[in-house]
Write a protein that holds these residues in place. Sequence first.
Motif, PDB file in Angstrom:
ATOM      1  N   UNK A 208       0.834  -1.201   0.000  1.00 57.73           N
ATOM      2  CA  UNK A 208       0.000   0.000   0.000  1.00 57.73           C
ATOM      3  C   UNK A 208       0.871   1.254   0.000  1.00 57.73           C
ATOM      4  N   UNK A 209       1.981   1.163   0.731  1.00 57.57           N
ATOM      5  CA  UNK A 209       2.898   2.304   0.828  1.00 57.57           C
ATOM      6  C   UNK A 209       4.331   1.793   0.739  1.00 57.57           C
ATOM      7  N   UNK A 320      -8.113   5.225   0.801  1.00 59.51           N
ATOM      8  CA  UNK A 320      -8.006   4.481  -0.450  1.00 59.51           C
ATOM      9  C   UNK A 320      -9.325   4.406  -1.216  1.00 59.51           C
ATOM     10  N   UNK A 321     -10.406   4.875  -0.601  1.00 62.30           N
ATOM     11  CA  UNK A 321     -11.710   4.630  -1.215  1.00 62.30           C
ATOM     12  C   UNK A 321     -11.796   5.227  -2.618  1.00 62.30           C
ATOM     13  N   UNK A 322     -11.203   6.411  -2.789  1.00 61.62           N
ATOM     14  CA  UNK A 322     -11.250   7.036  -4.106  1.00 61.62           C
ATOM     15  C   UNK A 322     -10.479   6.204  -5.129  1.00 61.62           C
ATOM     16  N   UNK A 323      -9.324   5.731  -4.687  1.00 65.67           N
ATOM     17  CA  UNK A 323      -8.491   4.929  -5.580  1.00 65.67           C
ATOM     18  C   UNK A 323      -9.169   3.597  -5.903  1.00 65.67           C
ATOM     19  N   UNK A 324      -9.846   3.025  -4.901  1.00 64.29           N
ATOM     20  CA  UNK A 324     -10.519   1.743  -5.131  1.00 64.29           C
ATOM     21  C   UNK A 324     -11.667   1.890  -6.120  1.00 64.29           C
ATOM     22  N   UNK A 325     -12.342   3.043  -6.064  1.00 65.88           N
ATOM     23  CA  UNK A 325     -13.417   3.284  -7.027  1.00 65.88           C
ATOM     24  C   UNK A 325     -12.855   3.311  -8.446  1.00 65.88           C
TER      25      UNK A 325
END
Lengths: 344, 302
Positions: A208-209, A320-325
């Motif tokens: 993740x990082x 991460x929600x934006x990236x997961x979308x």
Amino acid sequence: MEQTIKKKICDQPGCKILEGGSCLEGIDVVTAECPHFIHRELSNSTTEAPNSTSITKPFVLKKKTAVQLFTGRELSFNQISLIADCYDNRLIAIIGESGSGKTTLLAEFFTSFQRGAFCTYLFAGSYTQIGFEERAFHATLASGNLKPKTERTKSKEFSFLHLSIKRDDQLSAPASHLLFSDISGETIRDAKTSTILMRSLKTLKSADFILFLIDGEKLANLSTRSLAIEDAKMFIQKAIDENIFDNKTILKVAISKWDFLSDDSSFDWQTKIEHPFRQRFEKALGLLEFTRIAARSENPKIPAAYGICDLLNGWLSYDFSEELLLKEEVQKSSRVFHNYTIPA
Amino acid sequence: MTSIDHSRILFAGMHDSGKTTFIAALWDYINSDRLDKKLVLKSLANSENQYLEKIRAEWLQCEHVSRTNLNEGETVSMNIDRADNGQNLILEIPDISGELFNTHFQVREWDDEYNDIVKSIHGLLLFINPQDKKNRTIYLADLNEVERELKAEVMAKEDAEEEECNKEEMTKEPILEFAQWSEEYTSNQVKLVEILQFLKDQRSVSLPLQVSVIISRWDVIEKSMSGKPEEWLKEKMPLLYQYLICNQDSFLSKVFGVSAQGGNYKKDKNNLLSLDSHERPKVKMGLEFINDITEPIIWLTQ
């Protein structure tokens, strides 16, 4: 003359295993150990059949079955499902050349909590306490050292340490689970000039990082400064070119051992590192950030664990929600954050 | 799956953590003629009480109680009832010496009989010796240079004395600069957290396990720490404290300061001998003192 023989019996009522039937619990007693299927000593005199009632020593040689507990040691990539399958978690890859402070930083994450609450966080558990203890040992009085030291990581494969923490004002909320990777500095050093070695670091794509450490002690020394910076650039460039780093990579470059540099007016870290690195790599990466840390400090102006709170806050607060979308829109994503599949 | 038996309570703690003295005082309480007893003996059937009677006799005479005359792995248990509601309690003491828990940490396994106890217990009495130097690791970064050298000298001297006492064994290497980590260097707070993590891992039970944390020898600590026992735990064994408060879905804990002897045998022996035995033990809960050694057990059953 009476002899004693050992005979296996089953002491579970209703089990037909000795009558040619199957085990009541479905255990294959030939290959597996059944707690009810035990040895008993029977007499075997010439006049008496062994299956009569003449049990001379009716003690049971029942072997205790060992129940295995988790090892407490570092986990391999395949073993991190122990945590990944059970908890939402964040995988943090800590990389850097030998002596850059990776192991010291890892140890500090654990030893800080042994002194008390750290930043705004409390210790909620670890499946790898022994892994942390081993890494922190040379910084203890019991080691016989007079100054804190750290044994270098020798493993050429990624290994992982687990830390579970909670915010002190959110005790009823689920704990945050962090998985920190560790790998030898020699592997990182050699990968910047080797396609085979760099491609073997594909575990980094599952992180993740990524925290890349540049040795602050080398930066403080004019004879090693330029080489330390160029080595870091070369590693990042090679990782981008070999598709190990890509536009989803969240990379933080940290100058470690900041206590060596904080008083050095000749070193402007933004001019020497942040600006040129941004100019060269920012477009190829998902996110590029910079920080300065000192896990231990010999400089009274720089407190121990300098910059580490900010690291934890950054990793735990990242959304991460934006990236997961966005990922859902991509049909074939090679990167799965929480199942940690390694791309082919 | 093993069902929870609400009457089983496990005693746990490292070596010399105060379990034996607590058990001696508790066995005396249970067998005493005190009228207001909260716990009473249910049955002596199927039990071997020589050891319990021996340590009770030593405790009554204000002598240090013996820990080492049990066979390895032998479990002492007590079958008792709550006086007010008749609830039956089985107190399980699988290891008087405390080596069992050290072994679990070291070899990372325990036997199936112990696992059955772990899966069926409702409460845990977790003992801590507040004077144990191994409660917490000393990190070099926390000491200044003079302190480091002084402490290193003291440690070297202690090691030399220990080796002198154990000449036959002579297995321990002198501490060298490149000493390797082994479990003996791990602090008690890390080991106790591991014991709790093992329990959490093996018990597939949704109800939290109640834990009475017992800080032994509280009369000694009280002189320097007049606050609540919980504050001692927070300050002196912070890793264990944090773990307990972060895992309240698995462990509900309360901290007690307990003086099972009632005082110092060298200094106060005559005074202690002149008291009724049930007046000797002191238990601190919050800021309050009471003369009832059963309180940590009663709390587990509420």
